[in-house]
Write a protein that holds these residues in place. Structure first.
Motif, PDB file in Angstrom:
ATOM      1  N   PRO A 125       0.830  -1.320   0.055  1.00  0.00           N
ATOM      2  CA  PRO A 125       0.155  -0.050  -0.050  1.00  0.00           C
ATOM      3  C   PRO A 125       0.781   1.271  -0.065  1.00  0.00           C
ATOM      4  CG  PRO A 125      -0.744  -1.660   1.373  1.00  0.00           C
ATOM      5  CD  PRO A 125       0.391  -2.220   1.153  1.00  0.00           C
ATOM      6  N   HIS A 126       2.198   1.110   0.393  1.00  0.00           N
ATOM      7  CA  HIS A 126       3.109   2.200   0.623  1.00  0.00           C
ATOM      8  C   HIS A 126       4.062   2.330  -0.764  1.00  0.00           C
ATOM      9  CE1 HIS A 126       1.508   2.872   4.251  1.00  0.00           C
ATOM     10  NE2 HIS A 126       1.841   1.449   4.846  1.00  0.00           N
ATOM     11  N   ARG A 127       3.908   1.552  -1.831  1.00  0.00           N
ATOM     12  CA  ARG A 127       4.802   1.518  -2.870  1.00  0.00           C
ATOM     13  C   ARG A 127       4.918   2.823  -3.519  1.00  0.00           C
ATOM     14  NH1 ARG A 127       6.322  -2.519  -6.720  1.00  0.00           N
ATOM     15  NH2 ARG A 127       4.931  -4.063  -5.733  1.00  0.00           N
ATOM     16  N   LYS A 128       4.105   3.610  -3.622  1.00  0.00           N
ATOM     17  CA  LYS A 128       4.304   4.672  -4.546  1.00  0.00           C
ATOM     18  C   LYS A 128       4.067   6.097  -3.696  1.00  0.00           C
ATOM     19  CE  LYS A 128       2.128   2.895  -8.605  1.00  0.00           C
ATOM     20  NZ  LYS A 128       1.361   3.065  -9.799  1.00  0.00           N
ATOM     21  N   LYS A 129       4.313   5.943  -2.452  1.00  0.00           N
ATOM     22  CA  LYS A 129       4.609   7.097  -1.296  1.00  0.00           C
ATOM     23  C   LYS A 129       5.652   7.432  -1.295  1.00  0.00           C
ATOM     24  CE  LYS A 129       0.440   5.565   1.332  1.00  0.00           C
ATOM     25  NZ  LYS A 129       0.001   5.429   2.597  1.00  0.00           N
ATOM     26  N   TYR A 130       6.072   8.677  -1.103  1.00  0.00           N
ATOM     27  CA  TYR A 130       7.378   9.350  -0.631  1.00  0.00           C
ATOM     28  C   TYR A 130       7.625   8.873   0.470  1.00  0.00           C
ATOM     29  CZ  TYR A 130       7.227  11.813  -5.307  1.00  0.00           C
ATOM     30  OH  TYR A 130       6.985  12.203  -6.647  1.00  0.00           O
ATOM     31  N   PHE A 131       9.039   8.580   0.645  1.00  0.00           N
ATOM     32  CA  PHE A 131       9.528   8.213   2.151  1.00  0.00           C
ATOM     33  C   PHE A 131       9.356   9.327   3.057  1.00  0.00           C
ATOM     34  CE2 PHE A 131      12.687   7.778   5.183  1.00  0.00           C
ATOM     35  CZ  PHE A 131      12.701   6.467   5.749  1.00  0.00           C
ATOM     36  N   ASP A 132       9.438  10.450   2.603  1.00  0.00           N
ATOM     37  CA  ASP A 132       9.485  11.517   3.620  1.00  0.00           C
ATOM     38  C   ASP A 132       7.897  11.686   4.076  1.00  0.00           C
ATOM     39  OD1 ASP A 132      10.835  13.647   4.960  1.00  0.00           O
ATOM     40  OD2 ASP A 132       9.645  15.288   3.485  1.00  0.00           O
ATOM     41  N   LYS A 133       6.924  11.132   3.269  1.00  0.00           N
ATOM     42  CA  LYS A 133       5.444  11.389   3.890  1.00  0.00           C
ATOM     43  C   LYS A 133       5.222  10.139   4.638  1.00  0.00           C
ATOM     44  CE  LYS A 133       5.243  15.051   1.451  1.00  0.00           C
ATOM     45  NZ  LYS A 133       5.552  16.509   2.337  1.00  0.00           N
TER      46      LYS A 133
END
Length: 239
Positions: A125-133
């Motif tokens: 679910p976090h694949r396309k999330k920016y790490f910083d977010k």
């Protein structure tokens, strides 16, 4: 088999003697918690094991090799068998989770299946999330996934669950224990959460004013009359 053998270790910063004759051993497959008050020398001890800080006296062997006698090439080869997760964790703010895993796979020359890693660590679910977010907990999970890509023999964690809620703390520990069970790797971590030490660590090293005040199994410490590791810790650091 001893993965780490430390004898009479000393380290000073000018006139400030941080480590004073510390002894320590870690065997393959052990999870060892390093505890002590702030300023006791825990971070310096870990940095020496990471091979990023020199020491003044004593002997340190990692994977049977004396750190003081290794060439730069040998030291670099040894470092490839060690993974580290520090606090606070920061990666490139412009990279997404999936991109980070691919980047570090190439960096380590790993043959890991990134899709399986995504599933194992529940990161899809976090694949396309920016790490910083990401939340602090998910940043730590991603950091742990990256650390495992190199299949390290030694995993060093500096307060890995600081600031995490109970759910994320439990999830992180599930991954650490699973890694330990599957690979027989050695885990050394610092923490101020004594309940975690009691639940998950095989052995405990209490560093007090730079020395190995106590080193033993959690069972040994509790058999000495304490109801919990927290009670043991408070008794020792306030004595």
């Amino acid at each position: 088999m001893n993965i780490i053998q430390v004898s009479d270790l000393s380290k000073a910063y000018g006139e400030n003697e941080v480590l004073k004759g510390l002894d320590f051993q870690a065997r393959a497959g052990e999870v060892i918690g390093v505890i002590g008050k702030n300023g006791a020398g825990k971070s310096t001890f870990l940095e020496i094991l990471m091979t990023i800080k020199h020491y003044d006296g004593g002997a340190v062997k990692v994977f049977g090799k004396d750190l003081a006698s290794l060439s730069a090439t040998d030291l670099e080869q040894l470092r490839r068998q060690i993974s580290v997760v520090l606090q606070p964790t920061q990666f490139y703010k412009t990279l997404k989770v999936g991109e980070l895993l691919q980047l570090f796979k190439k960096y380590y020359g790993s043959e890991a299946d990134i899709e399986k890693v995504m599933v194992d660590f529940k990161l899809e679910p976090h694949r396309k999330k920016y790490f910083d977010k990401l939340s602090g907990g998910w940043k730590q999970i991603v950091s742990l996934a990256i650390a495992f890509l190199s299949k390290p023999k030694l995993l060093i964690l500096d307060e890995p669950t600081t600031g995490l809620d109970p759910h994320m703390r439990n999830l992180l520990w599930q991954y650490i224990k699973d890694y330990n069970a599957r690979t027989g790797g050695t885990v050394i971590l610092t923490t101020h959460n004594m309940d975690e030490v009691e639940l998950y660590c095989d052995k405990v090293l209490l560093i007090d004013e730079g020395t190995d005040a106590i080193f033993g199994t959690t069972e040994q410490l509790l058999r000495s009359g304490y109801r919990s590791i927290n009670e043991f810790y408070l008794a020792k650091v306030t004595a």
